[in-house]
Design an enzyme around this catalytic site. Sequence first.
Site, PDB file in Angstrom:
ATOM      1  N   LYS A  91       0.854  -1.188   0.000  1.00 27.99           N
ATOM      2  CA  LYS A  91       0.000   0.000   0.000  1.00 27.99           C
ATOM      3  C   LYS A  91       0.889   1.236   0.000  1.00 27.99           C
ATOM      4  O   LYS A  91       1.944   1.265   0.635  1.00 27.99           O
ATOM      5  CB  LYS A  91      -0.900  -0.033   1.222  1.00 27.99           C
ATOM      6  CG  LYS A  91      -1.945   1.075   1.286  1.00 27.99           C
ATOM      7  CD  LYS A  91      -2.838   0.870   2.498  1.00 27.99           C
ATOM      8  CE  LYS A  91      -3.834   2.003   2.663  1.00 27.99           C
ATOM      9  NZ  LYS A  91      -4.701   1.803   3.853  1.00 27.99           N
ATOM     10  N   SER A 156      -9.985   1.907   2.492  1.00 29.35           N
ATOM     11  CA  SER A 156      -8.664   2.477   2.241  1.00 29.35           C
ATOM     12  C   SER A 156      -7.689   1.561   1.512  1.00 29.35           C
ATOM     13  O   SER A 156      -7.015   1.988   0.596  1.00 29.35           O
ATOM     14  CB  SER A 156      -8.058   2.919   3.568  1.00 29.35           C
ATOM     15  OG  SER A 156      -6.734   3.323   3.421  1.00 29.35           O
ATOM     16  N   THR A 177      -6.920   1.201  10.012  1.00 28.64           N
ATOM     17  CA  THR A 177      -7.249   1.987  11.186  1.00 28.64           C
ATOM     18  C   THR A 177      -8.657   1.610  11.642  1.00 28.64           C
ATOM     19  O   THR A 177      -8.905   1.351  12.811  1.00 28.64           O
ATOM     20  CB  THR A 177      -7.182   3.497  10.892  1.00 28.64           C
ATOM     21  OG1 THR A 177      -5.876   3.825  10.408  1.00 28.64           O
ATOM     22  CG2 THR A 177      -7.476   4.315  12.147  1.00 28.64           C
ATOM     23  N   SER A 180     -10.003  -0.939   7.280  1.00 30.06           N
ATOM     24  CA  SER A 180      -9.347  -0.661   6.003  1.00 30.06           C
ATOM     25  C   SER A 180      -8.678  -1.873   5.373  1.00 30.06           C
ATOM     26  O   SER A 180      -8.332  -1.846   4.196  1.00 30.06           O
ATOM     27  CB  SER A 180      -8.307   0.452   6.176  1.00 30.06           C
ATOM     28  OG  SER A 180      -8.912   1.611   6.685  1.00 30.06           O
TER      29      SER A 180
END
Length: 444
Positions: A91, A156, A177, A180
């Site tokens: 990511k 995310s 978080t 995600s």
Amino acid sequence: MTSNAFSGTLPDLYEASIAELQDGLVQGLFSSVQLVKAYLSRIEEVNLKGPALHAVIETNPKALTQAAALDDERKEKGSRGPLHGIPILLKDNIATLYEEGSYALLGSVVPRDAFVATKLREAGAIFIGKTNLSEWAGRGGQTRCPYYPNADPFASSSGSGVAMAVGLAAGSLGTETRASIVAPSSRNNIVGIKPTVGLVSRSGVVPYSSNQDTPGPMCRSVTDAALLLTFIAGPDPRDEATLHQPGIVPDYMKALNKNALKGTRLGVPRAFIRNMKAIEETFNSSLDIFRALGAEIVDPADFPNGEELLASQAEKLVMAVDFKFGISKYISELVEVPTGVKTLADLIEFNKINADLELPGHFTQISLVPLGFQPDGVEVLPATPSPLHSQAPGIPFGIAFMGTAYSEFKLISYAYAFEQATHVRLQRKAYNDAIPRAQLAGVM
């Protein structure tokens, strides 16, 4: 693992496991250079062209050079282990001495690799690119789920989820978080592990909440996810939370037990199940599978304060405070930021001015595996994507195994037993145009 595993034939990159790819490298059926070329070709096919999945924000221009060096090392010194020469995606909020995913931090120079990147690089993994994310993701474009045109990839780490769904690398890391990792894993028909905060270091990861942030693996199988977790877990002096781990981090590969559900007691938190009818029906049917595998099901097993948890705004307050301090510290440690962003105030001002660029259209541990797909007759919602469909035929959904802090080993074993009993993932593939055609044979 595909049917080609260990048979001497070339693996299908849509589903090839890390072990299968490593076996091919050991046998000399193909090289890491050829493997990287094949994956880069697959990314080229569907990332910006065709279905324009926008899963990968950028590819690594040094990937082929790194692959060649690892091929030479294998010949001269032997293999480093199961990740030697294996292409991985990260990511884009995970630092690799390159640049971050935000226009506000575009071209910024980080002081070092993130801890998780260091661990994977030491194991011989090749980072072939960075995956898109929902926040600060303007330059990556809108990621799309590959199971229905213009479908929402959900949350995310969606770039990692989509990339894994159609085989754009052998494995990936996301960060979480608040759902995600698990949300895009569910939506894109893959396995995601959200580790206990403190099991995996956050150093070198763009922060959101010090109380909730954690990197974690996103892969096509529990086996691959367990393998990556084994390599990235462990203490790191740069992340205080990791210095309080209870004992030595186990080898999560040893959790892969098909009989792990026998004699276990699993609860169903009904108050948190608020999905569409078809999803709930599939979930209810899965309970019989658990019983057949020897588990006792307690249904319902709701939290005494479940409604309070659902209504509470405390999490948002904690996350807002954590972000203010965390992001300021992160930016202060960057070696260079060409845009001049030095503080949170600078960041907010940059985002206001450049909104068109930046805005796209101790804790439980969670392991998630594929469970089913929205039925063919389901209504497409919204009828006109605005900007994306949230409900449509064939969109996947998963089932989550939740537990207390540092219960990863048990939950991985439960997830593996369920996965091996059901094999849901390949019951339905991505829609045809979203499936890359490039394979190893095309680069050999």
